[in-house]
Write an enzyme that holds these catalytic residues in place. Structure first.
Site, PDB file in Angstrom:
ATOM      1  N   SER A 130       0.826  -1.219   0.000  1.00  0.00           N
ATOM      2  CA  SER A 130       0.000   0.000   0.000  1.00  0.00           C
ATOM      3  C   SER A 130       0.856   1.263   0.000  1.00  0.00           C
ATOM      4  CB  SER A 130      -0.928   0.000   1.212  1.00  0.00           C
ATOM      5  OG  SER A 130      -0.180  -0.071   2.420  1.00  0.00           O
ATOM      6  N   ASP A 303      -2.529   7.359  10.086  1.00  0.00           N
ATOM      7  CA  ASP A 303      -2.647   6.052  10.743  1.00  0.00           C
ATOM      8  C   ASP A 303      -1.317   5.530  11.271  1.00  0.00           C
ATOM      9  OD1 ASP A 303      -1.322   5.429   8.430  1.00  0.00           O
ATOM     10  OD2 ASP A 303      -2.896   4.170   7.576  1.00  0.00           O
ATOM     11  N   HIS A 306       1.034   5.086   6.819  1.00  0.00           N
ATOM     12  CA  HIS A 306       1.089   5.718   5.511  1.00  0.00           C
ATOM     13  C   HIS A 306       1.539   7.175   5.644  1.00  0.00           C
ATOM     14  CE1 HIS A 306      -1.737   2.313   4.927  1.00  0.00           C
ATOM     15  NE2 HIS A 306      -1.008   2.173   3.826  1.00  0.00           N
TER      16      HIS A 306
END
Length: 830
Positions: A130, A303, A306
């Protein structure tokens, strides 16, 4: 340091002795012991500085510094490891919020059209988890700013730009395992569609799925070792980047991610570097700059895992610079960009300087040692300072010695801004970087206050002082990047207009008083204005218009000359016999004003007149004269304002309306007080207006009409009080005498990348770097001023026939160079 004049050998060097005597007299007259000690310390301090820190010693120190720095940077490049491309990918720092500065080089901010041009018909693949997906989106947004982050998170994502045939793909492979290996292996098969660029990285999922176990780390090393060979094979035909893992904000991680610690990420990064670098593989590039940037910004993560968008953008822009700088070669993107080899003209100039060195050496061996530095002259008036004793003429060795010195200086210019030797960094504006140096130079200017030799309005010492402090402000403005701050930009625009105002004032006064319209005088002025720029155009491969201020001043000198020399030539002597001739001067000024207005009415007409070859070569920049139009139009009335002011002042002086004795107010008391009050109000009013400017475009429209308000206000404030006219700053005056050289030299040996960045001689210490580079820069500018004076005496003979022959030869040579330049351009275009 105390300004000093170059004198003939028989005359000792002067370092402010008269000012010291005045200060000592003042000390003797003081009543209080404290005041005596203060003034005595002041004068003794200046005397010590002047005795031990002469211009000659300063230049020797600067030469030694250049040699040491050259050795240091050469060793750093070849023995310290790394080049600008590796520095871009691995090291850097934040200059301010969201402004990333790679170590030792400049990073270009790519726009969409540039990215599409560079990556046309290419396929770029991002492979990983991600966080790689985030990097993918930031990269795509450089190409298409409208692109949004959409689609399922754990799936492949594809982007295509049809116009440029660019494909950017994201492939979901969160672990370095067999699946990733198979994908890479499929690209290495013969006949398969191999990507042009591969950006790959993974680790967090391995840590998460295996609870940060040591076995997982060992398996990661094994898998990465198997993958490394495939990456190396891909790198034979594609650019491959392995992205090192960014840090996390452990406090903000969710419970399911708590095992992803910075310690674990460091272990995985060490494993990746060991595998990819341990076997000597160098074709796979490690992207670590985003990780270093994230160390400062991860606290802003939503978070904890990221990165903030601004940090992701740093990584994407680093990638874009690594891929495209060598293709598009942006002038402000020095990272990953090799310098081009010297062209024909640069090689010829090197041969010329080497030839001069050989001739100089031969003459020196043969015993031609007679050489005297000519008495310096001023570009504006060309009035020579009279030496105390007659001096011998220049010897045959003098011009070759001057060319040798110029050749050494041009080599330094070339190494600074055309060779991959010294580092460069981008500018970053803060109020402190502009205003603190401004305060420093103000203090130095006050420290070196002296009594002036005369108290006339705008006397020579005062105009030198004016040019000096304006030039210093402009230098600080350029190196601090203060053009980003509109109020500062508008005030600096007034300084440029003031310099042109002085051009009109100085040349009008000279022609009006002396009536010297001879060819010798014209050639002297044109040579002194243009010699350095012409040499730089050849050595640095830049068009004439690049150094815009010199073409601007040259253009206006020619216009002033034509205006004053055309029939009827009206001089002060002629007006003594009949006042009607004053109307003739006004008619000429009105005619010049009409000429300016006609040219300013239509941009297409202006460009049409000046776009004809070979005249266009004087005004074109990047194939267009738009920049010349902008510069000319912005200060189009400044010169005629200066001419009109000179006419009015000289007329009032002739009529003995002004009181120009030392200590006397310029006008009667009531008029002086009124004008002084109006000047202060006007000066402040303009500053308030400029400080409230919202856009440069809006304020530039008003600038040509109102800049004269602040210029005239400053002149009156500086000259109405008698005590203000009786003193000047020798510090500012010294810089004023080399203001033209300072303005031109800054382009390449103080700034960098053709003024887009800053030259870095001492990496890692910005303050010390500015001090050292400034010291060398000022010494070089002063030496070039003396070299120009030396060569002017030889190149411009006083004999008219000899001068005409030289001008004819120069015209033929210039035509040949223009034809060669045009043929080279046509060949390159074909």
């Amino acid at each position: 340091m105390e300004p000093e004049e170059e004198a003939v050998p028989q005359e000792p060097r002067r370092t402010g002795g008269a000012a010291l005597l005045l200060l000592l007299d003042y000390t003797a007259a003081c009543c209080h012991g404290g005041a005596k000690m203060a003034v005595l310390a002041y004068s003794l301090g200046k005397r010590e500085i002047n005795q031990h820190f002469t211009v000659r010693n300063a230049k020797l120190i600067s030469l030694a510094a250049v040699l040491v720095l050259l050795l240091f940077h050469t060793a750093l490049r070849y023995y310290g490891g790394g080049d600008s491309c590796e520095w871009l990918l691995s090291r850097g720092r934040y200059l301010g919020e969201n402004v990333w500065q790679p170590y030792g080089c400049m990073m270009h901010k790519y726009k969409s059209i540039e990215a599409k041009t560079c990556l046309s018909k290419k396929r770029v693949v991002f492979t990983g988890d991600s966080r790689i997906r985030q990097l993918f989106y930031s990269f795509v947004k450089i190409v298409d700013q409208e692109r949004t982050e959409e689609g399922n998170k754990h799936e492949d994502i594809f982007f295509q730009d049809e116009k440029s045939s660019l494909n950017v793909d994201f492939l979901w492979y969160p672990e370095a395992n067999d699946s990733m290996k198979e994908r890479l292996m499929s690209w290495t098969h013969e006949g398969s569609a191999t990507p042009d660029v591969v950006i790959i990285g993974a680790a967090t999922w391995s840590i998460k799925l295996h609870s940060a176990s040591s076995q997982a780390l060992q398996q990661y090393k094994v898998n990465l070792t198997a993958i490394a060979g495939l990456l190396d094979r891909l790198a034979e035909h594609a650019e491959v980047y392995w992205v090192l893992q960014d840090p996390v904000n452990e406090e903000m991680l969710s419970e399911s991610r708590k095992m992803i610690t910075n310690h674990q990420l460091d272990l995985y990064n060490e494993a990746a570097m060991e595998v990819l670098r341990g076997s000597g593989r160098s074709r796979v590039k490690l992207l670590a700059a985003a990780r270093q940037a994230a160390l400062e910004t991860i606290v802003n993560s939503d978070d904890g895992l990221h990165l903030p968008e601004s940090t992701r953008n740093v990584g994407a822009m680093v990638l874009m610079n690594s891929l495209c700088n060598k293709v598009l070669r942006p002038i402000d993107g020095s990272c990953c960009q090799a310098m081009p080899p010297p062209n024909l003209f640069q090689k010829l100039s090197a041969c010329l300087f080497l030839g001069a060195a050989v001739v100089y050496a031969v003459l020196h061996v043969l015993g031609y040692n007679r050489h005297r530095r000519p008495v310096p002259t001023d570009v504006e008036s060309l009035e020579e300072k009279k030496p105390a004793a007659a001096a011998a003429p220049l010897g045959p060795k003098a011009p070759f010695q001057a060319l040798c010195r110029m050749g050494i200086i041009m080599l330094y210019f070339y190494l600074c801004d055309r060779a991959d030797v010294f580092m460069k960094e981008q500018k970053f504006y803060t109020h402190s970087t502009f205003f603190i140096p401004l305060i420093y130079i103000l203090v130095l200017g006050v420290f070196y206050s002296e009594n002036s030799k005369e108290a006339k309005l705008l006397n020579r010492e005062q105009t030198d002082e004016w040019k000096g402090w304006m030039q210093l402000v402009i230098l600080i403005y350029h190196i601090s990047g203060a053009s980003a701050f509109v109020p500062v930009y508008m005030h600096v625009r007034v300084l440029v207009a003031a310099y042109l105002f002085q051009t009109g004032y100085g040349h009008f006064s000279f022609f009006w008083l002396k009536g010297d319209f001879g060819l010798y005088r014209v050639c002297q002025v044109l040579f002194r204005l243009n010699f350095l720029v012409v040499v730089l155009c050849i050595v640095m491969d830049r068009p004439y218009q690049f150094y815009y201020f010199v073409p601007l001043v040259t253009f206006w000198f020619v216009i002033i000359y034509a205006t004053m020399a055309m029939w009827p030539q009206i001089l002060q002597k002629r007006t003594n016999s009949s006042g009607i001739w004053h109307l003739g001067v006004l008619a000429k000024l009105l005619g010049l004003l009409l000429f300016i207005c006609v040219l300013a009415v239509s941009q297409s007409f202006f460009e049409g007149v000046l776009s004809v070859w070979p005249i266009s070569k004087l005004f074109e920049l990047d194939g267009s004269i738009h920049e010349w139009w902008f510069r000319w139009k912005l200060d189009r009335f400044a010169v005629i304002h200066g001419m009109a002011f000179a006419f009015i002042y000289l007329l009032l002086q002739k009529r003995q309306v002004l009181f120009e004795g030392k200590g006397e107010a310029l006008f009667p008391a009531k008029i002086s007080n009124l004008l002084l009050f109006l000047s202060v109000v006007s000066f402040i009013t303009y500053s308030i207006w400029a400080s409230n400017c919202k856009t440069k475009t809006e304020c530039n429209e008003m600038h040509p009409y109102i800049s004269v308000v602040q210029i005239l206000a400053f002149i009156l404030i500086r000259n109405i009080p008698g005590y203000a006219r009786s003193v000047y700053s020798s510090f500012f005056s010294w810089f004023g005498k080399i203001s033209l050289e300072l303005f031109i030299c800054q382009y390449h040996i103080w700034l960098a990348a053709d003024t887009k960045g800053i030259l870095v001689l001492i990496p890692g210490n910005p303050t010390l770097n500015i001090m050292v580079s400034t010291f060398i820069f000022v010494c070089v500018a002063h030496e070039i001023s003396l070299i120009t004076n030396d060569l002017a005496q030889v190149v411009i003979p006083k004999d008219s026939m000899a001068l005409l022959r030289k001008l004819g030869a120069l015209g033929v040579l210039t035509l040949i160079l223009l034809v060669l330049s045009r043929s080279n351009q046509l060949t390159a275009g074909a």
